[in-house]
Design a protein around this motif. Structure first.
Motif, PDB file in Angstrom:
ATOM      1  N   LEU A  52       0.843  -1.198   0.000  1.00  0.00           N
ATOM      2  CA  LEU A  52       0.000   0.000   0.000  1.00  0.00           C
ATOM      3  C   LEU A  52       0.881   1.251   0.000  1.00  0.00           C
ATOM      4  CD1 LEU A  52      -2.779  -1.081   2.536  1.00  0.00           C
ATOM      5  CD2 LEU A  52      -2.728  -1.345   0.039  1.00  0.00           C
ATOM      6  N   ILE A  53       0.318   2.329  -0.537  1.00  0.00           N
ATOM      7  CA  ILE A  53       1.094   3.557  -0.727  1.00  0.00           C
ATOM      8  C   ILE A  53       0.498   4.659   0.138  1.00  0.00           C
ATOM      9  CG2 ILE A  53       1.817   5.269  -2.448  1.00  0.00           C
ATOM     10  CD1 ILE A  53       1.225   2.958  -4.547  1.00  0.00           C
ATOM     11  N   PRO A  54       1.330   5.384   0.928  1.00  0.00           N
ATOM     12  CA  PRO A  54       0.793   6.497   1.719  1.00  0.00           C
ATOM     13  C   PRO A  54       0.023   7.472   0.837  1.00  0.00           C
ATOM     14  CG  PRO A  54       3.055   6.052   2.343  1.00  0.00           C
ATOM     15  CD  PRO A  54       2.766   5.188   1.141  1.00  0.00           C
ATOM     16  N   ARG A  55      -1.057   8.048   1.372  1.00  0.00           N
ATOM     17  CA  ARG A  55      -1.926   8.901   0.570  1.00  0.00           C
ATOM     18  C   ARG A  55      -2.334  10.143   1.353  1.00  0.00           C
ATOM     19  NH1 ARG A  55      -3.412  10.077  -4.605  1.00  0.00           N
ATOM     20  NH2 ARG A  55      -5.608  10.694  -4.741  1.00  0.00           N
ATOM     21  N   GLN A  56      -2.025  11.293   0.780  1.00  0.00           N
ATOM     22  CA  GLN A  56      -2.517  12.553   1.327  1.00  0.00           C
ATOM     23  C   GLN A  56      -3.741  12.938   0.513  1.00  0.00           C
ATOM     24  OE1 GLN A  56       0.036  15.110   3.100  1.00  0.00           O
ATOM     25  NE2 GLN A  56      -1.916  15.924   3.832  1.00  0.00           N
TER      26      GLN A  56
END
Ligand SMILES: [Zn+2]
Length: 247
Positions: free
Chosen positions: A159-163
């Motif tokens: 999973l990829i960090p998301r702002q």
């Protein structure tokens, strides 16, 4: 105000975090349908199954949960929602935001929404703990989903960090965004009526005039007949910003 308010109407990939089946439709059904019609991808995160929200005593919880799940699926289909994720917390017993935010952080990293809609956790007279805790978990998840050192195990499984671009808080005492929903009002009403366990005819007769009047009040502010209202913020508004109350 030093940080611009993002435009919810531009949402392309929307996550809606709802405490119970029916809250998303009550709070934001017209806007959800508008965004779906414009081609946005819409995912619901349903924190509980509403298994204790019945009006008739003696109905087994599992039976009511199945009824409400089916009602929610129908309502979501009316509005054009693509997917419903059921988080499985117990109705009336939603734990604190430090627990509920965990699956929400993972979900934000998985589906990569640009906007998250939930309820406003700073509604001062909200007595239902599921609403207070779900909405607080949603804003905490938006704040933390972009930080790679929070729940690093998410990153280990790809999973990829998301702002997120914006957080839209419905049922807010301090809305800053009014969206006309004349085009989708009928869909909103039809979606609400899917929740037959919540709105049997005698309840609907009391509830409909109230929601219509409030929708007309919000519509006035959006040059429309009916509307919905949100407090839309960036994640930057959600930490150490003394002006956010007036944003
Ligand atoms: Zn609710």
């Amino acid at each position: 105000m030093y940080i611009p308010i993002p435009d919810l109407r531009q949402a392309k990939n929307l996550l809606v975090v709802s405490p119970h089946p029916d809250d998303a439709e009550i709070a934001a059904g017209g806007t959800i349908a508008l965004l779906a019609e414009a081609g946005a991808r819409i995912t619901y995160a349903m924190v509980t199954d509403g298994s204790r929200g019945g009006l008739e005593p003696g109905v087994p919880e599992a039976q009511l949960a199945a009824t409400r799940r089916a009602e929610q699926e129908q309502a979501a289909e009316v509005l054009g929602v693509d997917d419903i994720i059921w988080l499985g917390f117990e109705d009336t017993e939603v734990p604190g935001p430090e627990v509920v935010r965990e699956p929400l952080i993972s979900l934000i990293r998985e589906i990569q929404p640009d906007f998250v809609i939930s309820l406003d956790p700073w509604l001062p007279y909200e007595a239902h703990p599921d609403h207070r805790r779900t909405s607080m978990a949603a804003v905490e998840a938006c704040l933390f989903a972009g930080l790679p050192m929070v729940q690093p195990e998410d990153l280990e499984r790809g999973l990829i960090p998301r702002q997120v671009t914006g957080v839209a808080l419905a049922l807010s005492p301090k809305p800053n965004t009014f969206i006309g929903i004349d085009r989708t009002w009928e869909k909103k009403v039809q979606a609400l009526r899917c929740h037959r366990s919540q709105f049997p005819s005698q309840v609907w007769e009391m509830f409909y005039p109230v929601i219509l009047a409030k929708s007309q009040e919000y519509g006035n502010k959006a040059n429309a007949t009916v509307g919905e209202a949100f407090k839309v913020l960036t994640t930057a508004h959600l930490h150490v910003m003394v002006d956010t109350w007036e944003a």
